[in-house]
Scaffold this active site. Sequence first.
Site, mmCIF file in Angstrom:
data_model
loop_
_atom_site.group_PDB
_atom_site.id
_atom_site.type_symbol
_atom_site.label_atom_id
_atom_site.label_comp_id
_atom_site.label_asym_id
_atom_site.label_seq_id
_atom_site.Cartn_x
_atom_site.Cartn_y
_atom_site.Cartn_z
ATOM 1 N N TYR A 118 55.201 30.488 32.766
ATOM 2 C CA TYR A 118 55.228 31.915 33.091
ATOM 3 C C TYR A 118 53.847 32.309 33.617
ATOM 4 O O TYR A 118 52.819 31.902 33.076
ATOM 5 C CB TYR A 118 55.552 32.748 31.841
ATOM 6 C CG TYR A 118 55.371 34.223 32.067
ATOM 7 C CD1 TYR A 118 56.431 34.995 32.550
ATOM 8 C CD2 TYR A 118 54.140 34.850 31.847
ATOM 9 C CE1 TYR A 118 56.261 36.353 32.801
ATOM 10 C CE2 TYR A 118 53.964 36.199 32.096
ATOM 11 C CZ TYR A 118 55.023 36.940 32.572
ATOM 12 O OH TYR A 118 54.848 38.276 32.832
ATOM 13 N N GLU A 206 55.055 39.271 38.771
ATOM 14 C CA GLU A 206 55.402 38.170 37.879
ATOM 15 C C GLU A 206 55.962 36.985 38.622
ATOM 16 O O GLU A 206 56.732 37.157 39.573
ATOM 17 C CB GLU A 206 56.546 38.636 36.964
ATOM 18 C CG GLU A 206 56.135 39.064 35.614
ATOM 19 C CD GLU A 206 57.382 39.353 34.761
ATOM 20 O OE1 GLU A 206 57.183 39.592 33.581
ATOM 21 O OE2 GLU A 206 58.508 39.334 35.258
#
Length: 398
Positions: A118, A206
């Site tokens: 991530y 993101e």
Amino acid sequence: MKIHEYQAKELLAAEGAAVPPGKVATSVDQALAAFDSFGGAPVVLKAQIHAGGRGKGSFVGSGADFGGVKYLTSREKVGEVAKVMLAYPLQTKQTGADGQKVSTLLVQKAADIAKEYYLGMVLDRASGVPVMMASAEGGVDIEEVAAHSPEKILKEKISPELGLLPFQARKLAFELGFQGDQVAQAEGIMRALSRVFLEKDCSIAEINPLVVTKEGKVEALDAKMVFDDNALFRHPEIASLRDESEEDPAELRAAQSGLSFVRMEGSIGCLVNGAGLAMSTMDIIKYHGGEPANFLDVGGGANKDQVTEAFRIILSDKRVKAVLVNIFGGIMKCDTIAQAILAAFKEVGFHVPLVVRLEGTNVDAGKKLLAESGLNIAAASGMAEAAQKVVDAARGKK
Ligand code: ADP
Ligand code: MG
């Protein structure tokens, strides 16, 4: 403002981030042509909606056993799956129960994933600077990691002037466990993310997942970005990426009339002037046991047209059982507001109880106008009384 995955990836790629080859399709034929252009290699068909959680979503009413992200190896299957994706709404954790219509697909060459990470950047209001976050536990369950093992999320504060510094990127890459030339590849993607975030005024950007493929390539497989609406005027190229079909129709309508409107879950519609007063109105409704149906700030110069449009937007929500108008007449005089409320009330055809609290310049004249109108409007003095009255009205009490 949000944008689609394929648009976010284009912005990242323009800053040098590695993303898998992909093509956008708005029809089954285009999806097939995209598949062909990759020479028959496996692809991932990805429904483009603004909401996240697509992989674990489902197509409402289709009976299909796949979500909005589907790995496919044959031309025939690409045709079948594209047809379903473009025909049925996609429901995920982040959409409502009705799901969201899909009009665009991203046909992306499948990556042979060895590990998912991530990588994200947000504005951290507590420290007052952007923060880059990274985790070796990326993929579809990052929310679980954040909730149950927050120590697995690394954080690096980023200087808004200098951006991500080389040593910070290296530190994150090493802590994530990248090795050999993957360190430099990961750093390149981090730098691209940081540049897009800072230069385009993102509030969130993101990459989830960031992956290492079995061949050792580091790539951004998914990307999400949210931009600060107040800075959009500086980025016409970003503003032009807006997809209105993804936005709440009521919020869109409100924006066109210069109203700040956010839909909530409750039953009490609110029409207020000033964001601070709107926030405290919602607080006091909750304090008295009610739930606001919306945040609505008509701004400093509420005129009849704006109030009428605001009433229409509030009343178009079937969950609204009562409405509270809470106005402080500062520059705007209370009698002018009262006239606007009366005119709007008549024009809209009110079908739920209305409670009005006025305070400020010319308040007596304003109250007199409402009282003498003969219309079914309950006046309230003070916020507490107004909140109590509207909560009772929403519950069907007199
Ligand atoms: P969402 O976050 O909306 O569920 P993602 O794009 O992150 O959508 O896709 C979900 C999962 O699907 C990813 O975590 C990854 O495992 C897999 N995936 C996505 N794109 C690809 C791709 N191009 N190749 C292989 N797997 C993919
Ligand atoms: Mg994702």
